[in-house]
Write a protein that holds these residues in place. Structure first.
Motif, PDB file in Angstrom:
ATOM      1  N   THR A  43       0.624  -1.053  -0.102  1.00 22.39           N
ATOM      2  CA  THR A  43       0.034  -0.068   0.131  1.00 22.39           C
ATOM      3  C   THR A  43       1.001   1.196  -0.124  1.00 22.39           C
ATOM      4  O   THR A  43       0.797   2.419  -0.949  1.00 22.39           O
ATOM      5  N   THR A  44       2.140   1.437   1.143  1.00 21.74           N
ATOM      6  CA  THR A  44       2.674   2.008   1.562  1.00 21.74           C
ATOM      7  C   THR A  44       3.383   2.715   0.008  1.00 21.74           C
ATOM      8  O   THR A  44       3.703   3.553  -0.798  1.00 21.74           O
ATOM      9  N   GLN A  45       3.777   1.404  -1.136  1.00 22.07           N
ATOM     10  CA  GLN A  45       4.059   1.813  -2.320  1.00 22.07           C
ATOM     11  C   GLN A  45       3.905   2.088  -3.570  1.00 22.07           C
ATOM     12  O   GLN A  45       4.451   3.477  -4.100  1.00 22.07           O
ATOM     13  N   VAL A  46       2.676   1.801  -3.980  1.00 18.49           N
ATOM     14  CA  VAL A  46       0.985   2.657  -4.540  1.00 18.49           C
ATOM     15  C   VAL A  46       1.132   4.165  -3.906  1.00 18.49           C
ATOM     16  O   VAL A  46       1.112   5.059  -4.838  1.00 18.49           O
ATOM     17  N   THR A  47       1.189   4.609  -2.631  1.00 22.01           N
ATOM     18  CA  THR A  47       0.702   5.554  -1.956  1.00 22.01           C
ATOM     19  C   THR A  47       1.914   6.666  -2.755  1.00 22.01           C
ATOM     20  O   THR A  47       1.543   8.578  -2.566  1.00 22.01           O
ATOM     21  N   ASP A  48       3.250   6.230  -2.127  1.00 22.18           N
ATOM     22  CA  ASP A  48       4.431   7.148  -2.392  1.00 22.18           C
ATOM     23  C   ASP A  48       4.108   7.181  -3.738  1.00 22.18           C
ATOM     24  O   ASP A  48       4.715   8.511  -4.189  1.00 22.18           O
ATOM     25  N   GLY A  49       3.807   6.412  -4.651  1.00 20.95           N
ATOM     26  CA  GLY A  49       3.993   7.176  -5.974  1.00 20.95           C
ATOM     27  C   GLY A  49       2.997   7.869  -6.619  1.00 20.95           C
ATOM     28  O   GLY A  49       3.511   8.853  -7.192  1.00 20.95           O
ATOM     29  N   MET A  50       2.093   8.101  -5.535  1.00 14.27           N
ATOM     30  CA  MET A  50       1.228   9.159  -5.627  1.00 14.27           C
ATOM     31  C   MET A  50       1.366  10.048  -5.054  1.00 14.27           C
ATOM     32  O   MET A  50       0.830  11.319  -5.848  1.00 14.27           O
ATOM     33  N   ASP A  51       1.719   9.926  -4.065  1.00 10.80           N
ATOM     34  CA  ASP A  51       1.980  11.135  -3.521  1.00 10.80           C
ATOM     35  C   ASP A  51       3.242  11.697  -4.171  1.00 10.80           C
ATOM     36  O   ASP A  51       3.257  13.281  -4.571  1.00 10.80           O
ATOM     37  N   GLU A  52       4.364  11.243  -5.005  1.00 10.53           N
ATOM     38  CA  GLU A  52       4.564  11.755  -5.919  1.00 10.53           C
ATOM     39  C   GLU A  52       4.213  12.369  -6.901  1.00 10.53           C
ATOM     40  O   GLU A  52       5.118  13.484  -7.821  1.00 10.53           O
ATOM     41  N   LEU A  53       3.143  11.955  -7.830  1.00 14.77           N
ATOM     42  CA  LEU A  53       2.550  12.455  -8.803  1.00 14.77           C
ATOM     43  C   LEU A  53       2.012  13.440  -8.575  1.00 14.77           C
ATOM     44  O   LEU A  53       1.798  14.797  -8.986  1.00 14.77           O
ATOM     45  N   GLN A  54       1.329  13.586  -7.782  1.00 11.10           N
ATOM     46  CA  GLN A  54       0.761  14.602  -6.599  1.00 11.10           C
ATOM     47  C   GLN A  54       1.613  16.123  -6.682  1.00 11.10           C
ATOM     48  O   GLN A  54       0.977  17.372  -6.577  1.00 11.10           O
ATOM     49  N   ALA A  55       2.782  15.752  -6.382  1.00  9.57           N
ATOM     50  CA  ALA A  55       3.887  16.752  -6.159  1.00  9.57           C
ATOM     51  C   ALA A  55       3.219  17.725  -7.436  1.00  9.57           C
ATOM     52  O   ALA A  55       4.104  18.586  -6.878  1.00  9.57           O
ATOM     53  N   GLN A  56       3.892  16.953  -8.203  1.00  5.80           N
ATOM     54  CA  GLN A  56       3.761  17.605  -9.645  1.00  5.80           C
ATOM     55  C   GLN A  56       2.680  18.593 -10.193  1.00  5.80           C
ATOM     56  O   GLN A  56       3.371  20.320 -10.551  1.00  5.80           O
ATOM     57  N   LEU A  57       1.526  18.604  -9.304  1.00  2.00           N
ATOM     58  CA  LEU A  57       0.319  19.932  -9.375  1.00  2.00           C
ATOM     59  C   LEU A  57       1.019  20.767  -8.575  1.00  2.00           C
ATOM     60  O   LEU A  57       1.627  21.212  -7.483  1.00  2.00           O
ATOM     61  N   LEU A 130       1.166   5.662 -16.797  1.00  2.00           N
ATOM     62  CA  LEU A 130       2.470   5.406 -15.952  1.00  2.00           C
ATOM     63  C   LEU A 130       2.610   4.708 -15.878  1.00  2.00           C
ATOM     64  O   LEU A 130       2.139   3.876 -15.158  1.00  2.00           O
ATOM     65  N   ALA A 131       3.967   3.961 -16.179  1.00  2.00           N
ATOM     66  CA  ALA A 131       4.672   2.649 -16.070  1.00  2.00           C
ATOM     67  C   ALA A 131       6.393   2.843 -15.415  1.00  2.00           C
ATOM     68  O   ALA A 131       6.975   3.515 -16.403  1.00  2.00           O
ATOM     69  N   SER A 132       6.266   2.593 -14.483  1.00  2.00           N
ATOM     70  CA  SER A 132       8.035   2.975 -14.078  1.00  2.00           C
ATOM     71  C   SER A 132       8.092   1.452 -14.170  1.00  2.00           C
ATOM     72  O   SER A 132       7.741   0.376 -14.413  1.00  2.00           O
ATOM     73  N   ARG A 133      10.408   2.036 -14.363  1.00  2.00           N
ATOM     74  CA  ARG A 133      10.750   0.257 -14.658  1.00  2.00           C
ATOM     75  C   ARG A 133      10.607  -0.747 -13.428  1.00  2.00           C
ATOM     76  O   ARG A 133      10.440  -2.167 -14.183  1.00  2.00           O
ATOM     77  N   SER A 134       9.991   0.038 -12.308  1.00  2.00           N
ATOM     78  CA  SER A 134      10.127  -1.206 -11.305  1.00  2.00           C
ATOM     79  C   SER A 134       8.307  -2.048 -11.664  1.00  2.00           C
ATOM     80  O   SER A 134       7.340  -2.854 -10.428  1.00  2.00           O
ATOM     81  N   LEU A 135       7.696  -1.563 -13.013  1.00  2.00           N
ATOM     82  CA  LEU A 135       6.354  -2.114 -13.856  1.00  2.00           C
ATOM     83  C   LEU A 135       5.159  -1.114 -12.715  1.00  2.00           C
ATOM     84  O   LEU A 135       3.813  -1.520 -12.491  1.00  2.00           O
ATOM     85  N   MET A 136       5.317  -0.320 -12.236  1.00  2.00           N
ATOM     86  CA  MET A 136       3.957   0.319 -11.088  1.00  2.00           C
ATOM     87  C   MET A 136       3.429   1.090 -11.960  1.00  2.00           C
ATOM     88  O   MET A 136       4.161   2.116 -13.048  1.00  2.00           O
ATOM     89  N   ILE A 137       2.098   0.661 -12.129  1.00  2.00           N
ATOM     90  CA  ILE A 137       1.886   1.362 -13.057  1.00  2.00           C
ATOM     91  C   ILE A 137       0.690   2.796 -12.960  1.00  2.00           C
ATOM     92  O   ILE A 137      -0.613   1.770 -11.832  1.00  2.00           O
ATOM     93  N   PHE A 138       0.633   3.364 -13.511  1.00  2.00           N
ATOM     94  CA  PHE A 138      -0.379   4.750 -12.600  1.00  2.00           C
ATOM     95  C   PHE A 138      -1.250   4.940 -14.090  1.00  2.00           C
ATOM     96  O   PHE A 138      -0.574   5.921 -15.113  1.00  2.00           O
ATOM     97  N   THR A 139      -3.074   5.616 -13.573  1.00  2.00           N
ATOM     98  CA  THR A 139      -3.434   5.902 -14.818  1.00  2.00           C
ATOM     99  C   THR A 139      -3.866   7.205 -14.133  1.00  2.00           C
ATOM    100  O   THR A 139      -4.869   7.355 -13.173  1.00  2.00           O
ATOM    101  N   LEU A 140      -3.919   7.782 -15.135  1.00  2.00           N
ATOM    102  CA  LEU A 140      -4.456   9.793 -14.218  1.00  2.00           C
ATOM    103  C   LEU A 140      -5.799  10.090 -15.795  1.00  2.00           C
ATOM    104  O   LEU A 140      -5.571   9.663 -16.179  1.00  2.00           O
ATOM    105  N   ARG A 141      -6.580  10.121 -15.051  1.00  2.00           N
ATOM    106  CA  ARG A 141      -7.651  10.981 -15.569  1.00  2.00           C
ATOM    107  C   ARG A 141      -8.535  11.645 -14.893  1.00  2.00           C
ATOM    108  O   ARG A 141      -9.217  11.947 -14.384  1.00  2.00           O
ATOM    109  N   PRO A 142      -8.755  12.479 -16.357  1.00  2.00           N
ATOM    110  CA  PRO A 142      -8.790  14.122 -15.970  1.00  2.00           C
ATOM    111  C   PRO A 142     -10.338  14.774 -16.288  1.00  2.00           C
ATOM    112  O   PRO A 142     -10.595  13.686 -17.061  1.00  2.00           O
TER     113      PRO A 142
END
Length: 166
Positions: A43-57, A130-142
């Protein structure tokens, strides 16, 4: 005692074997605990990745953010648990969320170790994967602002790998 004095190499060999067995057992115990992933870990791995994306806003563009987390059995039938996270971010009225998603796509496409795929579905709002090298995949839907809801929203979805322990 006499046997020990006559055969010191046997004693030394036995001591080395006992020491080697202890080292190997300790190494195996440590490596198995280092590779164990709890539901909280994934869960932390996923939410940390989301935090990084949200920090781009831009910080002043975020009105609110909320996560919905659900767990499911691992799809491979194993013992682990899969975690699916959906983050809903409400942005400030007038913020160009679609433009931001397009810029983010270009930025991540140029990043080492990332893949960015953009597609439009039934209109001008793009869907970014977005897919990372570690195969973490994020889908962003505005979703664009509407007459009933003037604030644009961004939904980020991601699924963890399976936990190894629960």
């Amino acid at each position: 005692m006499r046997v020990l004095r006559k055969h010191p190499t046997v004693v030394l060999a036995v001591a080395c074997v006992v020491l080697l067995v202890g080292i190997v057992a300790t190494g195996l115990a440590l490596s198995s605990s280092a590779n164990s992933l709890t539901v909280d870990d994934v869960t932390t791995q996923v939410t940390d990745g989301m935090d990084e994306l949200q920090a781009q806003l831009p910080p002043d563009s975020i009105v609110s953010a909320a996560d919905t987390i659900r767990t499911e059995p691992c799809p491979d039938g194993g013992e682990g648990t899969l975690v699916a996270v959906e983050r809903s971010i409400v942005t400030a009225e007038g913020f160009d969320l679609t433009g931001w998603v397009r810029e983010l796509s270009a930025s991540y496409a140029a990043k080492e170790g990332w893949s960015a795929t953009m597609k439009s579905e039934q209109g001008p709002a793009p869907i970014l994967t977005l897919a990372s090298r570690s195969l973490m995949i994020f889908t962003l839907r505005p979703s664009a602002a509407s007459a009933t809801d003037p604030a644009p929203k961004l939904t980020i979805e991601a699924t963890s790998r399976c936990s190894t322990v629960d």
